[in-house]
Motif scaffolding. Sequence first.
Motif, mmCIF file in Angstrom:
data_model
loop_
_atom_site.group_PDB
_atom_site.id
_atom_site.type_symbol
_atom_site.label_atom_id
_atom_site.label_comp_id
_atom_site.label_asym_id
_atom_site.label_seq_id
_atom_site.Cartn_x
_atom_site.Cartn_y
_atom_site.Cartn_z
ATOM 1 N N ARG A 10 0.891 -1.223 -0.003
ATOM 2 C CA ARG A 10 0.094 0.070 -0.078
ATOM 3 C C ARG A 10 0.837 1.188 -0.030
ATOM 4 N N THR A 11 2.071 1.240 0.725
ATOM 5 C CA THR A 11 2.970 2.423 0.753
ATOM 6 C C THR A 11 3.323 2.826 -0.693
ATOM 7 N N TYR A 12 3.723 1.810 -1.497
ATOM 8 C CA TYR A 12 4.251 2.070 -2.974
ATOM 9 C C TYR A 12 2.824 2.403 -3.770
ATOM 10 N N ALA A 13 2.043 1.705 -3.702
ATOM 11 C CA ALA A 13 0.684 2.191 -4.205
ATOM 12 C C ALA A 13 0.558 3.623 -4.157
ATOM 13 N N ALA A 14 0.332 4.119 -2.886
ATOM 14 C CA ALA A 14 -0.016 5.474 -2.443
ATOM 15 C C ALA A 14 1.107 6.492 -2.983
ATOM 16 N N THR A 15 2.374 5.988 -3.042
ATOM 17 C CA THR A 15 3.184 6.839 -3.468
ATOM 18 C C THR A 15 3.309 7.047 -5.154
ATOM 19 N N CYS A 16 2.999 5.905 -5.784
ATOM 20 C CA CYS A 16 2.697 6.026 -7.108
ATOM 21 C C CYS A 16 1.653 6.883 -7.420
ATOM 22 N N CYS A 17 0.514 6.710 -6.814
ATOM 23 C CA CYS A 17 -0.586 7.404 -6.953
ATOM 24 C C CYS A 17 -0.623 8.993 -6.874
ATOM 25 N N ARG A 18 0.320 9.295 -5.854
ATOM 26 C CA ARG A 18 0.482 10.657 -5.279
ATOM 27 C C ARG A 18 1.525 11.356 -6.483
ATOM 28 N N THR A 19 2.236 10.355 -7.221
ATOM 29 C CA THR A 19 3.527 11.037 -7.733
ATOM 30 C C THR A 19 2.714 11.140 -9.405
ATOM 31 N N ALA A 20 1.870 10.364 -9.704
ATOM 32 C CA ALA A 20 1.091 10.406 -10.953
ATOM 33 C C ALA A 20 0.384 11.906 -11.017
ATOM 34 N N LYS A 21 -0.314 12.071 -10.145
ATOM 35 C CA LYS A 21 -0.910 13.427 -9.976
ATOM 36 C C LYS A 21 0.119 14.584 -10.010
ATOM 37 N N ASN A 22 0.725 14.565 -9.068
ATOM 38 C CA ASN A 22 1.946 15.642 -8.938
ATOM 39 C C ASN A 22 2.573 15.811 -10.097
ATOM 40 N N ALA A 23 3.103 14.936 -10.793
ATOM 41 C CA ALA A 23 3.888 15.001 -11.788
ATOM 42 C C ALA A 23 3.031 15.163 -13.144
ATOM 43 N N ASN A 24 1.688 15.089 -12.961
ATOM 44 C CA ASN A 24 0.816 15.417 -14.091
ATOM 45 C C ASN A 24 0.885 14.346 -15.404
ATOM 46 N N LEU A 25 1.173 13.131 -14.856
ATOM 47 C CA LEU A 25 1.373 12.006 -15.826
ATOM 48 C C LEU A 25 0.532 10.849 -15.521
ATOM 49 N N SER A 26 0.250 10.140 -16.878
ATOM 50 C CA SER A 26 -0.641 8.906 -16.658
ATOM 51 C C SER A 26 0.137 7.780 -15.897
ATOM 52 N N LEU A 27 -0.805 6.864 -15.538
ATOM 53 C CA LEU A 27 -0.147 5.782 -14.644
ATOM 54 C C LEU A 27 0.945 4.869 -15.392
ATOM 55 N N LYS A 28 0.562 4.921 -16.721
ATOM 56 C CA LYS A 28 1.531 4.090 -17.358
ATOM 57 C C LYS A 28 3.049 4.759 -17.278
ATOM 58 N N ALA A 29 3.003 6.194 -17.672
ATOM 59 C CA ALA A 29 4.133 6.912 -17.818
ATOM 60 C C ALA A 29 4.800 6.995 -16.448
ATOM 61 N N THR A 30 4.057 7.193 -15.485
ATOM 62 C CA THR A 30 4.611 7.244 -13.948
ATOM 63 C C THR A 30 5.433 6.159 -13.651
ATOM 64 N N LEU A 31 4.754 4.854 -14.133
ATOM 65 C CA LEU A 31 5.407 3.515 -13.715
ATOM 66 C C LEU A 31 6.703 3.546 -14.677
ATOM 67 N N SER A 32 6.461 3.578 -15.816
ATOM 68 C CA SER A 32 7.761 3.743 -16.794
ATOM 69 C C SER A 32 9.010 4.663 -16.331
ATOM 70 N N SER A 33 8.694 5.821 -15.910
ATOM 71 C CA SER A 33 9.536 6.679 -15.892
ATOM 72 C C SER A 33 10.351 6.651 -14.403
ATOM 73 N N GLN A 34 9.470 6.111 -13.015
ATOM 74 C CA GLN A 34 9.883 6.400 -11.838
ATOM 75 C C GLN A 34 9.510 4.926 -10.957
ATOM 76 N N PHE A 35 8.773 3.979 -11.445
ATOM 77 C CA PHE A 35 8.642 2.949 -10.725
ATOM 78 C C PHE A 35 8.412 1.658 -11.500
ATOM 79 N N SER A 36 9.474 1.433 -12.241
ATOM 80 C CA SER A 36 9.582 0.458 -13.318
ATOM 81 C C SER A 36 9.182 -0.918 -12.620
ATOM 82 N N GLY A 37 9.836 -1.273 -11.429
ATOM 83 C CA GLY A 37 9.572 -2.289 -10.717
ATOM 84 C C GLY A 37 7.931 -2.726 -10.331
ATOM 85 N N LEU A 38 7.203 -1.704 -10.265
ATOM 86 C CA LEU A 38 5.830 -2.044 -10.197
ATOM 87 C C LEU A 38 4.836 -2.137 -11.393
ATOM 88 N N MET A 39 5.688 -1.917 -12.586
ATOM 89 C CA MET A 39 4.831 -2.193 -13.940
ATOM 90 C C MET A 39 4.069 -3.494 -14.053
#
Length: 145
Positions: A10-39
């Motif tokens: 849940r910590t990683y999920a929350a961080t990913c969600c927050r990052t996607a919103k704040n970076a103004n990126l889609s989930l796929k783009a956020t995962l690709s650029s910063q959380f590839s281990g969660l792809m």
Amino acid sequence: MEAERRSPHRTYAATCCRTAKNANLSLKATLSSQFSGLMRHRRSLAIIFKRYAKAKLSRNCVDYDDLLVHLATLLLRPDIGDTLRKRFEYVLIDEFQDTNRLQFEIIKLLKPDGRGVMVVGDDAQAIYSFRAATVENIRGLPPQR
């Protein structure tokens, strides 16, 4: 342990969600650029994000990141955006090195030509990368004369 492999902590999920919103990126783009281990959890994360949004809506709640998203949405509406742009002649932003893409978009929506905007920041003191802050915003400011 088996459940941990099927869905992210849940910590990683929350961080990913927050990052996607704040970076103004889609989930796929956020995962690709910063959380590839969660792809591999992309589908699970999409479901989690939708359920989280639905739960907030059903409780008439927003989180901090939603406040920024909603402000950007309001600024895009001509009737509200124009009213807000006229209301604020000057905007001062301290700690500008700690703004994220979404906050930068809000600034550009509020003051499209950059007139009346003053920022203070030091790229050597950037500490909010966990909220998707980027010192690149400093370079994205329009030059003033």
